[in-house]
Write a protein that holds these residues in place. Structure first.
Motif, PDB file in Angstrom:
ATOM      1  N   LEU A  60      -3.214  13.299 -30.805  1.00  0.00           N
ATOM      2  CA  LEU A  60      -2.256  13.470 -31.725  1.00  0.00           C
ATOM      3  C   LEU A  60      -2.146  14.956 -32.421  1.00  0.00           C
ATOM      4  O   LEU A  60      -1.041  15.672 -32.681  1.00  0.00           O
ATOM      5  CB  LEU A  60      -2.533  12.708 -32.766  1.00  0.00           C
ATOM      6  N   LEU A  61      -3.237  15.785 -32.484  1.00  0.00           N
ATOM      7  CA  LEU A  61      -3.317  16.891 -33.041  1.00  0.00           C
ATOM      8  C   LEU A  61      -2.728  17.922 -32.131  1.00  0.00           C
ATOM      9  O   LEU A  61      -2.045  18.994 -32.380  1.00  0.00           O
ATOM     10  CB  LEU A  61      -4.607  17.510 -33.564  1.00  0.00           C
TER      11      LEU A  61
ATOM     12  N   VAL B 209       2.435  13.790 -37.639  1.00  0.00           N
ATOM     13  CA  VAL B 209       1.449  13.605 -36.703  1.00  0.00           C
ATOM     14  C   VAL B 209       0.255  13.968 -36.701  1.00  0.00           C
ATOM     15  O   VAL B 209      -0.607  13.595 -36.443  1.00  0.00           O
ATOM     16  CB  VAL B 209       2.134  13.988 -34.946  1.00  0.00           C
ATOM     17  N   ALA B 210       0.302  15.456 -37.107  1.00  0.00           N
ATOM     18  CA  ALA B 210      -0.907  15.923 -37.442  1.00  0.00           C
ATOM     19  C   ALA B 210      -1.762  15.423 -38.687  1.00  0.00           C
ATOM     20  O   ALA B 210      -2.734  14.997 -38.558  1.00  0.00           O
ATOM     21  CB  ALA B 210      -0.710  17.419 -37.894  1.00  0.00           C
ATOM     22  N   GLY B 211      -0.871  14.788 -39.692  1.00  0.00           N
ATOM     23  CA  GLY B 211      -1.532  14.063 -40.666  1.00  0.00           C
ATOM     24  C   GLY B 211      -2.069  12.629 -40.021  1.00  0.00           C
ATOM     25  O   GLY B 211      -3.375  12.194 -40.547  1.00  0.00           O
ATOM     26  N   ILE B 212      -1.530  12.074 -39.220  1.00  0.00           N
ATOM     27  CA  ILE B 212      -1.982  10.842 -38.694  1.00  0.00           C
ATOM     28  C   ILE B 212      -3.408  11.392 -37.787  1.00  0.00           C
ATOM     29  O   ILE B 212      -4.213  10.405 -37.956  1.00  0.00           O
ATOM     30  CB  ILE B 212      -1.179  10.059 -37.727  1.00  0.00           C
ATOM     31  N   GLY B 213      -3.416  12.244 -37.180  1.00  0.00           N
ATOM     32  CA  GLY B 213      -4.341  12.738 -36.439  1.00  0.00           C
ATOM     33  C   GLY B 213      -5.689  13.116 -37.153  1.00  0.00           C
ATOM     34  O   GLY B 213      -6.624  12.918 -36.697  1.00  0.00           O
TER      35      GLY B 213
ATOM     36  N   SER C 231      -4.966  12.094 -45.846  1.00  0.00           N
ATOM     37  CA  SER C 231      -3.724  12.129 -44.898  1.00  0.00           C
ATOM     38  C   SER C 231      -2.919  11.264 -44.641  1.00  0.00           C
ATOM     39  O   SER C 231      -1.809  11.502 -44.502  1.00  0.00           O
ATOM     40  CB  SER C 231      -4.466  12.772 -43.470  1.00  0.00           C
ATOM     41  N   ILE C 232      -3.344  10.116 -44.323  1.00  0.00           N
ATOM     42  CA  ILE C 232      -2.322   8.953 -44.119  1.00  0.00           C
ATOM     43  C   ILE C 232      -1.547   8.594 -45.506  1.00  0.00           C
ATOM     44  O   ILE C 232      -0.413   8.330 -44.951  1.00  0.00           O
ATOM     45  CB  ILE C 232      -3.338   7.704 -43.934  1.00  0.00           C
TER      46      ILE C 232
ATOM     47  N   ILE D 116      -1.792  17.175 -46.492  1.00  0.00           N
ATOM     48  CA  ILE D 116      -2.028  16.931 -45.077  1.00  0.00           C
ATOM     49  C   ILE D 116      -2.665  18.328 -44.664  1.00  0.00           C
ATOM     50  O   ILE D 116      -3.863  18.341 -43.989  1.00  0.00           O
ATOM     51  CB  ILE D 116      -0.699  16.947 -44.321  1.00  0.00           C
ATOM     52  N   MET D 117      -2.436  19.430 -45.059  1.00  0.00           N
ATOM     53  CA  MET D 117      -3.153  20.688 -44.775  1.00  0.00           C
ATOM     54  C   MET D 117      -4.622  20.519 -45.342  1.00  0.00           C
ATOM     55  O   MET D 117      -5.851  20.750 -44.476  1.00  0.00           O
ATOM     56  CB  MET D 117      -2.696  21.996 -45.242  1.00  0.00           C
ATOM     57  N   SER D 118      -4.639  20.104 -46.394  1.00  0.00           N
ATOM     58  CA  SER D 118      -6.032  19.753 -47.207  1.00  0.00           C
ATOM     59  C   SER D 118      -6.844  18.968 -46.427  1.00  0.00           C
ATOM     60  O   SER D 118      -8.072  19.131 -46.292  1.00  0.00           O
ATOM     61  CB  SER D 118      -5.808  19.199 -48.411  1.00  0.00           C
ATOM     62  N   ALA D 119      -6.355  17.754 -45.946  1.00  0.00           N
ATOM     63  CA  ALA D 119      -6.944  16.863 -45.126  1.00  0.00           C
ATOM     64  C   ALA D 119      -7.418  17.276 -43.968  1.00  0.00           C
ATOM     65  O   ALA D 119      -8.632  17.174 -43.494  1.00  0.00           O
ATOM     66  CB  ALA D 119      -5.923  15.517 -44.834  1.00  0.00           C
TER      67      ALA D 119
END
Length: 474
Positions: free
Chosen positions: A282-283, A319-323, A329-330, A402-405
């Protein structure tokens, strides 16, 4: 609960069939369209008010939990907004000569839009992964007719590309679904075939080699539907050539549906396929999607294509957040999905009014909007600030989370690449909007600020998002 679901699934097709009969005047059709969407909105509101996120609703065919309800709320909000802004938009299209004012033309648009939203509701409410795939394919067929609605050469070419590329993606998703079904047969037998609930309860019993293969096909297949690179080539043409209200629904609603279906399948595959493979895949696709989109956002001059590539960029971020696959992140993906849908609908609608008034899609030929059409220019600039992720708009908070996660979970390379790519992005900057349009668009933008910045202070919303995170991550 069942009565609200039935209202949700029965009213849109009834309205669509009535619109196709040709029995009603344009004015009646407009109000029928509006009242149907409003009734559905009220039904969803009652469903949400009576829903306990800790106790999902389930029967033989339908399944509603916190995740599906959240996406239903997003789709319904856009559905209601599109219905109440359609009259002024179609009137301007008629004035510009795009529509000929024929009753059947307006009825056809309303029927297709009602069927389109109906198929998306089916995607979100069925509990069988096979039926979910069928409903996603139905959204492709209906939305293709909406993309080609103007019946120009460019619109027909965009529709052809959309059908061809998305059909390949949907076939890959079907192959992944069949592999998952085979894994179920081998481990659990044919009982409750492809039932999401049953598979979720017995996910650890599936063969890892089969689930990893299914994961590959499903990510690429449903990623194609969302507009993920490298299967994204349909997206700029489809968004650019479709009527602007349709573009807003494609970007905000259909993209959310595709992400939702992907999440549903990932929940089943994660226990045996493993988080390492899922995150890496995903990433990779997330960074690739943003890397492809950002250069086109920078150099593009077509106002709708700018927004199309911006949608790709935000798909990559989700998609990055899911990864990253953490609770933070979710939840951020859920917030990002909502804010992106609202802001992008506003921007596509405003883009449509600009194109209608200035008779060009080239941003370099559009001047003096602040002076000539201040309300339209204000909404356009506010939407642009929102989609760029500047505070206090909702995307600022979801992007930050998301970036933090990503960094918290040790994905330094992916996080750093995304920051570099996003930092390099820039976008150029008696009214066109009717009396109803202004409050509708203003509410959508205000909601993104409230939801993005204040969700933790809204107990019902925070509880719903927390349970949606538990549905995905356990």
């Amino acid at each position: 609960m069942l009565e609200y679901i039935l209202i949700l699934l029965c009213l849109p097709p009834i309205c669509a069939l009535l619109a196709l009969t040709g029995m009603f005047s344009n004015n009646v059709l407009h109000w029928l369209h509006r009242l149907t969407a409003t009734a559905v909105g009220v039904s969803v509101g009652l469903l949400a008010a009576n829903f306990n996120p800790a106790q999902p609703y389930m029967d033989d065919y339908f399944y509603v939990d916190a995740l599906s309800l959240w996406v239903v709320i997003i789709i319904t909000t856009l559905y209601v907004a599109a219905s109440w802004t359609a009259r002024s938009y179609l009137t301007r299209e008629e004035r510009c000569g795009v529509l000929k004012g024929e009753q059947l033309q307006t009825g056809r648009y309303f029927a297709l839009m009602q069927f389109f939203c109906w198929t998306m509701f089916i995607v979100l409410l069925v509990k069988n992964l096979g039926l979910m795939w069928v409903a996603i394919e139905a959204t492709t067929l209906i939305s293709a007719l909406l993309i080609s609605f103007k019946f120009t050469r460019a619109a027909l070419e965009a529709t052809w590309k959309y059908i061809m590329v998305c059909t390949v993606g949907i076939c890959l998703a079907l192959l992944g679904t069949l592999v998952l079904y085979y894994a179920q047969l081998a481990a659990l037998g044919s009982e409750n075939a492809l039932s999401w609930v049953y598979l979720h309860e017995n996910a650890t019993s599936l063969d890892p080699s089969l689930t990893k293969l299914a994961l590959l096909f499903l990510v690429i297949g449903y990623g194609t539907k969302a507009g993920m690179a490298p299967m994204h080539t349909w997206l700029p043409d489809a968004y650019a050539e479709a009527p602007s209200l349709t573009s807003g629904m494609l970007s905000g609603a259909l993209c959310s549906c595709a992400i939702y279906v992907l999440l549903r399948n990932l929940v089943i595959l994660l226990p045996t396929a493993g988080s390492e493979m899922m995150s890496s895949m995903l990433l990779f696709f997330a960074v690739l999607t943003v890397a492809v989109a950002v250069p086109f956002v920078v150099v593009q001059r077509d106002v709708k294509r700018i927004l199309a590539y911006s949608s790709m960029e935000n798909i990559g971020i989700m998609v990055a957040g899911i990864g990253a696959f953490s609770a933070l992140s979710i939840k951020a993906v859920m917030l990002h999905m909502y804010s992106h849908a609202m802001i992008k609908f506003v921007l596509f609608y405003i883009a449509g009014t600009i194109i209608q008034e200035y008779q060009t899609r080239n941003m370099m030929r559009i001047h003096g909007m602040i002076k000539d059409v201040p309300h339209t220019a204000t909404f356009w600039l506010t939407g642009m600030l929102g989609i760029l992720g500047l505070p206090p708009m909702g995307l600022f908070f979801s992007k930050f989370y998301i970036m933090s996660a990503l960094f918290n979970e040790g994905h330094w390379v992916a996080g750093s690449l995304l920051i570099v790519l996003l930092a390099g992005k820039r976008q150029p900057l008696g009214d066109l909007l009717g009396a109803i349009d202004v409050p509708v668009l203003a509410l959508l933008l205000v909601f993104t600020c409230i939801v993005g910045a204040g969700f933790e202070n809204l107990p019902w919303l925070n509880n719903l998002l927390n349970h949606a995170v538990r549905v995905i991550g356990g």
